[in-house]
Write a protein that holds these residues in place. Structure first.
Motif, PDB file in Angstrom:
ATOM      1  N   ILE A   6      58.495  16.088 -14.819  1.00 36.34           N
ATOM      2  CA  ILE A   6      59.500  15.207 -14.195  1.00 36.34           C
ATOM      3  C   ILE A   6      60.087  14.278 -15.258  1.00 36.34           C
ATOM      4  O   ILE A   6      61.312  14.096 -15.333  1.00 36.34           O
ATOM      5  CB  ILE A   6      58.876  14.398 -13.043  1.00 36.34           C
ATOM      6  CG1 ILE A   6      58.495  15.337 -11.887  1.00 36.34           C
ATOM      7  CG2 ILE A   6      59.843  13.328 -12.536  1.00 36.34           C
ATOM      8  CD1 ILE A   6      57.645  14.689 -10.802  1.00 36.34           C
ATOM      9  N   ARG A   7      59.213  13.666 -16.087  1.00 32.06           N
ATOM     10  CA  ARG A   7      59.719  12.808 -17.174  1.00 32.06           C
ATOM     11  C   ARG A   7      60.606  13.624 -18.119  1.00 32.06           C
ATOM     12  O   ARG A   7      61.633  13.137 -18.607  1.00 32.06           O
ATOM     13  CB  ARG A   7      58.554  12.191 -17.940  1.00 32.06           C
ATOM     14  CG  ARG A   7      57.778  11.143 -17.163  1.00 32.06           C
ATOM     15  CD  ARG A   7      56.779  10.419 -18.028  1.00 32.06           C
ATOM     16  NE  ARG A   7      55.679  11.254 -18.451  1.00 32.06           N
ATOM     17  CZ  ARG A   7      54.522  11.364 -17.818  1.00 32.06           C
ATOM     18  NH1 ARG A   7      54.311  10.687 -16.697  1.00 32.06           N
ATOM     19  NH2 ARG A   7      53.557  12.138 -18.289  1.00 32.06           N
ATOM     20  N   ARG A   8      60.202  14.856 -18.384  1.00 33.35           N
ATOM     21  CA  ARG A   8      60.993  15.731 -19.261  1.00 33.35           C
ATOM     22  C   ARG A   8      62.391  15.940 -18.686  1.00 33.35           C
ATOM     23  O   ARG A   8      63.395  15.860 -19.411  1.00 33.35           O
ATOM     24  CB  ARG A   8      60.271  17.070 -19.422  1.00 33.35           C
ATOM     25  CG  ARG A   8      61.005  18.084 -20.299  1.00 33.35           C
ATOM     26  CD  ARG A   8      60.189  19.366 -20.433  1.00 33.35           C
ATOM     27  NE  ARG A   8      60.807  20.294 -21.363  1.00 33.35           N
ATOM     28  CZ  ARG A   8      60.236  21.429 -21.769  1.00 33.35           C
ATOM     29  NH1 ARG A   8      59.038  21.757 -21.318  1.00 33.35           N
ATOM     30  NH2 ARG A   8      60.866  22.219 -22.617  1.00 33.35           N
ATOM     31  N   LEU A  17      56.010  18.647  -9.347  1.00 31.42           N
ATOM     32  CA  LEU A  17      55.319  17.850  -8.338  1.00 31.42           C
ATOM     33  C   LEU A  17      54.203  17.057  -9.003  1.00 31.42           C
ATOM     34  O   LEU A  17      53.402  17.625  -9.749  1.00 31.42           O
ATOM     35  CB  LEU A  17      54.723  18.754  -7.247  1.00 31.42           C
ATOM     36  CG  LEU A  17      55.701  19.603  -6.435  1.00 31.42           C
ATOM     37  CD1 LEU A  17      54.936  20.456  -5.435  1.00 31.42           C
ATOM     38  CD2 LEU A  17      56.725  18.733  -5.727  1.00 31.42           C
ATOM     39  N   PRO A  18      54.114  15.752  -8.712  1.00 31.38           N
ATOM     40  CA  PRO A  18      53.006  14.960  -9.251  1.00 31.38           C
ATOM     41  C   PRO A  18      51.723  15.264  -8.509  1.00 31.38           C
ATOM     42  O   PRO A  18      51.735  15.956  -7.485  1.00 31.38           O
ATOM     43  CB  PRO A  18      53.463  13.516  -8.999  1.00 31.38           C
ATOM     44  CG  PRO A  18      54.316  13.625  -7.770  1.00 31.38           C
ATOM     45  CD  PRO A  18      55.012  14.954  -7.866  1.00 31.38           C
ATOM     46  N   GLY A  67      49.192  15.274 -18.558  1.00 31.36           N
ATOM     47  CA  GLY A  67      49.405  15.818 -19.897  1.00 31.36           C
ATOM     48  C   GLY A  67      50.580  16.773 -19.948  1.00 31.36           C
ATOM     49  O   GLY A  67      51.274  17.002 -18.948  1.00 31.36           O
ATOM     50  N   ALA A  68      50.799  17.356 -21.133  1.00 33.84           N
ATOM     51  CA  ALA A  68      51.906  18.292 -21.334  1.00 33.84           C
ATOM     52  C   ALA A  68      51.825  19.430 -20.329  1.00 33.84           C
ATOM     53  O   ALA A  68      50.760  20.012 -20.115  1.00 33.84           O
ATOM     54  CB  ALA A  68      51.872  18.834 -22.754  1.00 33.84           C
ATOM     55  N   GLY A  69      52.947  19.733 -19.672  1.00 34.00           N
ATOM     56  CA  GLY A  69      53.006  20.808 -18.703  1.00 34.00           C
ATOM     57  C   GLY A  69      52.648  20.398 -17.291  1.00 34.00           C
ATOM     58  O   GLY A  69      52.867  21.168 -16.352  1.00 34.00           O
ATOM     59  N   SER A  70      52.110  19.175 -17.097  1.00 36.88           N
ATOM     60  CA  SER A  70      51.769  18.714 -15.746  1.00 36.88           C
ATOM     61  C   SER A  70      53.039  18.375 -14.970  1.00 36.88           C
ATOM     62  O   SER A  70      54.125  18.252 -15.540  1.00 36.88           O
ATOM     63  CB  SER A  70      50.875  17.479 -15.825  1.00 36.88           C
ATOM     64  OG  SER A  70      51.595  16.374 -16.352  1.00 36.88           O
ATOM     65  N   LEU A  76      56.665   9.349  -7.731  1.00 39.54           N
ATOM     66  CA  LEU A  76      57.672  10.135  -8.454  1.00 39.54           C
ATOM     67  C   LEU A  76      58.436  11.078  -7.526  1.00 39.54           C
ATOM     68  O   LEU A  76      59.553  11.489  -7.849  1.00 39.54           O
ATOM     69  CB  LEU A  76      57.014  10.927  -9.583  1.00 39.54           C
ATOM     70  CG  LEU A  76      56.748  10.140 -10.875  1.00 39.54           C
ATOM     71  CD1 LEU A  76      55.957  10.977 -11.872  1.00 39.54           C
ATOM     72  CD2 LEU A  76      58.050   9.658 -11.514  1.00 39.54           C
ATOM     73  N   LEU A  77      57.854  11.409  -6.371  1.00 41.58           N
ATOM     74  CA  LEU A  77      58.594  12.211  -5.396  1.00 41.58           C
ATOM     75  C   LEU A  77      59.788  11.423  -4.854  1.00 41.58           C
ATOM     76  O   LEU A  77      60.859  11.990  -4.615  1.00 41.58           O
ATOM     77  CB  LEU A  77      57.680  12.631  -4.243  1.00 41.58           C
ATOM     78  CG  LEU A  77      56.572  13.639  -4.563  1.00 41.58           C
ATOM     79  CD1 LEU A  77      55.730  13.907  -3.320  1.00 41.58           C
ATOM     80  CD2 LEU A  77      57.154  14.946  -5.093  1.00 41.58           C
TER      81      LEU A  77
END
Length: 621
Positions: free
Chosen positions: A366-368, A317-318, A358-361, A325-326
């Motif tokens: 979502i990008r990952r 979730l952003p 950042g990493a893990g957010s 992004l949702l």
């Protein structure tokens, strides 16, 4: 010649009648439904008598039978069983209000819903009390809005222009309701380019969905474009829209186009999916930029936590301040499975989803998910000042779960921010537009799937004269006298993994007053240096780099007492360091320009000082 500008001005002139009795922000509630009513009235005029005849013939057979025959005879997905039309209603001034309301209530169910969304009955009552009803009906009855006189495309532009003006008056965000047509055209061409052969097949049937349908612009342009490719092709349109007025206009537009308006549903897409379980061949969306999703946070979080990847929001979730992004995740859930033919989608986003978090957010996760599942085909940077409500940088993302073999594992970035032509007259924040030629250039770059450069021709004063995309067959332009030609990247092909990174946590020991390292005395920490949280730092390394080699080469020589906290591991791959993904678009297209020689700068400064001295002498200072 298009009648759209004249009709828009004519319909807008109706506002002069309303001034004083209605507030400026209320004009839309009057003008929009009357425009829709006149359009539908004109569409049904040729078959009105036949529909009345068939309804009388089957009067005893029940409502369902009448409905079926009336639709067939009208040649539309809607009809009206009233013996009156707007011109006949105008002729009976004594019963104008009741006849008009009765006329609207004799439409088929889908049309009645449209006018209920406009709260039309209340509007008629207010117009009657203000002695404006006759004047308004007279105005609209005098214009011809039949499709033979005003095409569906022109009608869509009229709706959008009026809605934009009304949105500005009420301080609403116009861009939440519709997208500039040339941006939609670009998205549609990017979406369909790889499927031209399949779409050209006889009687091709495809479905397209927009979860933020607005007035239906994306759906309409997609249908028009596919029809231009193949008149026999059939595109079934689906959509959902939150704003009642936009929903009503979209539904009216779909009715006239012969679409099943049951496929256009109202409501908030994020909290209440109006088309559950449905999947589509193509998906398009322009969700609102930077709009928070706090109102639907409870429902979205519940779905994320309860259903995980079985629901729409499994990857993450952003932050609550931006829900764009949702909508992207929602679209992913609407893709057909690859074994069922797969899907392609296009979505317009601002710059935030590229790198925020950042990493893990949530955003990074979502990008990952998108990149590790090889779903991103291309991202196109648009010029600024393209949208009616904002001048910020925007990007078109093209995603697919059926990538061509050549694109697998890769992402194409296209920097079209330098394209766009200045408009003669601004429309809100919109000051630029993409010409058909510029759209073709972007689509050609995407279709070629090549790393490309662009040549920017500058005159002696540094003003841009021309911009040429250097496709293999294009010749490099010559520099004008005193000017130059700059070569800049236009299209880049990168690996999915190029956007990934790993964040290492670097620890340093706590020291006592004498500078000695403090060791732990019990548990797992016994005999080991106790980390000093105030000295804790992080290092970002490429995703597939060896963290030990990186640490020994880049960190240890500068901080000999440091070590990597190996307990900080990524929850998904279990390796040391937290994985993150970002798409630093501008960094990939940055071209270093060395500063001018100091001698040249000194000469310019000396000339400036000389000019100042001369001005002071002339003033006697």
């Amino acid at each position: 010649m298009s009648q759209q500008p004249n009709l828009s001005a004519f319909i807008w002139s109706v506002a002069d009648l309303l001034r004083g009795d209605f507030k400026a922000h209320e004009y839309g509630r009057v003008i929009l439904p009357f425009t829709v009513l006149r359009r539908l009235d004109c569409v049904l005029e040729p078959t009105r008598a036949a529909v009345l005849a068939v309804s009388k013939e089957h009067a005893k057979d029940g409502e369902a039978v009448i409905d079926a025959f009336a639709r067939r005879v009208s040649g539309q997905n809607f009809y009206n069983l009233s013996p009156l039309d707007l011109k006949a209603i105008l002729g009976d001034q004594d019963h104008l209000g009741s006849n008009l309301l009765g006329y609207v209530n004799k439409f088929s169910r889908e049309v009645r819903d449209i006018f209920q969304r406009f709260d039309f009955a209340n509007t008629l009552d207010r117009l009657y009390k203000a002695n404006l009803l006759y004047l308004l009906v007279e105005k609209f009855t005098s214009i011809d809005l039949h499709p033979d006189a005003v095409s569906n495309y022109e009608m869509g532009l009229i709706f959008e222009e009026l809605l934009r003006k009304f949105s500005e008056m009420s301080n609403e965000t116009a861009g939440e309701h519709f997208t500039p047509r040339e941006v939609i055209r670009l998205m549609v061409e990017l979406l369909f380019i790889e499927d031209h052969e399949a779409l050209s097949a006889s009687h091709a049937v495809r479905s397209l969905y927009d979860p933020t349908a607005g007035t239906g612009g994306m759906l309409s342009v997609a249908q028009e474009y596919l029809h231009s490719l193949n008149p026999e092709a059939r595109l079934t349109l689906f959509g959902q829209e939150l704003n009642d007025e936009s929903y009503a206009i979209c539904k009216a537009d779909m009715l006239v186009k012969g679409q099943d308006v049951g496929n256009i549903v109202p409501g908030n897409t994020l909290s209440d999916d109006g088309l559950p379980g449905k999947r589509f061949d193509y998906l398009l969306s322009n969700p609102p930029f930077g709009v928070e999703w706090k109102k639907v946070e409870r429902e979205v979080r519940q779905e994320h936590e309860r259903l995980g990847y079985s629901g729409r929001f499994g990857p993450g979730l952003p932050r609550v301040s931006d829900g764009s992004l949702l909508f992207l995740l929602h679209l992913l859930s609407k893709m057909r499975k690859p074994e069922e033919g797969g899907s392609r989608m296009g979505i317009v986003l601002n710059g935030s989803p590229l790198f925020t978090g950042g990493a893990g957010s949530g955003e990074s996760e979502i990008r990952r998910y998108l990149l590790e599942n090889d779903l991103v085909e291309a991202i196109v940077a648009l010029p600024t000042d393209m949208f009616f409500n904002t001048g910020i940088a925007t990007y078109v993302w093209i995603l697919s779960n059926r990538k061509a073999e050549a694109r697998q594992g890769l992402v194409q970035l296209i920097d079209a921010s330098g394209l766009g032509s200045k408009m003669r007259k601004s429309l809100g924040s919109k000051r630029k537009e993409l010409t058909p030629e510029q759209i073709r250039t972007i689509v050609q770059a995407f279709g070629s799937f090549l790393a490309l450069e662009q040549a920017v021709v500058l005159d002696a004063n540094g003003k841009e004269l021309e911009r040429v995309i250097l496709f293999p067959e294009v010749t490099m332009p010559n520099a004008p006298e005193g000017g130059k030609v700059k070569r800049l990247p236009f299209s880049k092909i990168l690996r999915n993994a190029d956007f990934g990174f790993r964040v290492l946590t670097i620890e340093r020991p706590t020291r006592d007053e004498q500078g000695n390292i403090v060791l732990g005395e019990r548990g797992k920490q016994k005999g080991k240096p106790i980390p000093d949280s105030s000295l804790r730092d992080t290092e970002t390394i490429p995703l597939h780099a060896d963290w030990r080699e990186y640490f020994e080469k880049e960190v240890k020589p500068h901080v000999p007492d440091a070590w990597v906290n190996e307990d900080k591991r990524d929850p998904k791959d279990g390796k040391v360091g937290i994985v993150g993904y970002e798409i630093p678009f501008n960094r990939h297209f940055y071209v270093y320009e060395p500063p001018r020689p100091l001698e040249e700068i000194d000469r310019d400064l000396e000339q400036c000082f000389a000019n100042i001295r001369q001005m002071m002498e002339e003033l006697g200072i």
